[in-house]
Write an enzyme that holds these catalytic residues in place. Sequence first.
Site, short mmCIF file in Angstrom:
data_model
loop_
_atom_site.label_atom_id
_atom_site.label_comp_id
_atom_site.label_asym_id
_atom_site.label_seq_id
_atom_site.Cartn_x
_atom_site.Cartn_y
_atom_site.Cartn_z
N GLU A 1 -46.52 20.33 0.80
CA GLU A 1 -45.67 19.44 0.02
C GLU A 1 -44.34 20.12 -0.35
O GLU A 1 -43.96 20.16 -1.53
CB GLU A 1 -46.41 18.97 -1.23
N GLU B 1 -54.95 14.94 2.10
CA GLU B 1 -55.69 15.09 0.85
C GLU B 1 -55.86 13.71 0.22
O GLU B 1 -54.90 12.97 0.06
CB GLU B 1 -54.94 15.98 -0.15
#
Length: 516
Positions: A120, A266
């Site tokens: 990220e 995720e």
Amino acid sequence: MLQAQVFLWAYILLFFPASIVAQGLGVNWGVIASHPLDPKIVVNILKDNGIKKVKLFHAEHDILTALSGTDIEVMVGIPNHSLESLSEKYSVAQAWVKANITAYMGKKGVNFKYVAVGNEPFLAAYNGTYNNLTLPAMKNILKALNEAGVGKDIKVSTPLNGDVYITPTYKPSDGIFRHDLADIMNGICEFLHKNNAAFIVNIYPFLNLYQNPGFPEPYAFFDNDDSNSMDDHGVKYRSVLDANIDTLVAALKVSNFSDIPIIVGEVGWPTDGNIYATTKNAKKFYNGLLKRMTKNEGTPLRPKQYPDVYMFSLLDEDLKSIDPGMFERHWGIFSFDGQPKFPLDLSGKGQNKWLVGGKNVTYMEKQWCVYSKAASNQKDLAVKVAWACNNTDCTTLVPGASCSGMGIDMNASVAFNMYYQMANQTKAACDFEGLAKIVKRDPSNGTCRFPIMIKTIQTTSNSSAFAPKSSRSSTFSSSTSHSPFQTHSPSPSSSPFHSPLLIFQIFVGIFTIWFV
């Protein structure tokens, strides 16, 4: 006839996994824990439950060794702090590939499928630190993989948060990439398209519910009716996960990369630390998700095939940052010691069965540290509990959590025991100036469990530069004004225990109320 039946069952037991899982299902394996479970035990958990895909946040020698020869597909990560050196020096990428990929390959090696470069990296919280480093690092890693002769078999991508795309109308079909990331995302997508790699995105429906008091609860799950759906030009979205995926699909189409495959890197649901974080809700979420995966109907904008999904996560991690919320240490479908928390059918068929837990787990002595009402200095209790919670995991005590609302005795005992267990049951860790004592009888009560810590081994990283001890911690990122989706993101802080002032205020406040 009897011999034939015996042979058939023997064949099934030998050549079929103990559990059948939904196609494309994987799991994240994080290790931000005070007492990590032996990697060999964890790998056996994966094998016993038929889980064939695993995502690691960095390369650790003991974990990769345990995965060797298993044929479990591995996505191995590279932390954000390595992006600068990887982007600037090709020799660093060569060294990383040599140390963490080729060293574990061979006839009985690790079945690597992806290298996840960064985690990220485009979050607003990073203020653009990694914006111009990620793609060059990805290119250097791929070049090093190609040079090693494994680039065709091992893909390179980067896991991104769902905040890299937005929808100005809140409708998934109007999804676009964030304006400030348009050029960067075009470069990333071009790289993925050219190399037949997937776009990896992390999505957390739980955070929609946690962050937004008015968010319709059924929309965070699956199979709800039209009263809690989103209408997008006649198309009904009954889950925020599907809507989020299709917002990305639309953004890819606008950027002329509509054929890039998508992996949900995720997604999951925590089981403690918040009123919505319960085993009941986690079971409901996963059952809905696995059913969607098994049907393989896809989403409205990308029908007929649901993305590969990596559940977050396999195990609880008691050293994760609590900056985003007290639930952060409770994402596992298994507890810290590898035991299943709730019945879950990974096949998606809805059978109410327990997963196979960790075997041969070695625990410390069956003893606990609890509050002693006989102590003379009761006026110091609030301060001692606050101190304990600043130095251990008290996330089960917050309102709505599994040990909340059970009175002074239980709350003090929970804090003291967690400190004692995480300190390896040393006698000095159960004192608190006479306010605590060691007992041999389990003080667990109802939903409030008093754990016994496991004995652990020290895992070894390949290199401090490439494999830090913390795999993933989280905090909130700034969400864009036009995005209906909330984000889940790594914390810039590296301390294992975060927000001590917050914890202190919570527990001093609780005890002040009780004693008034």
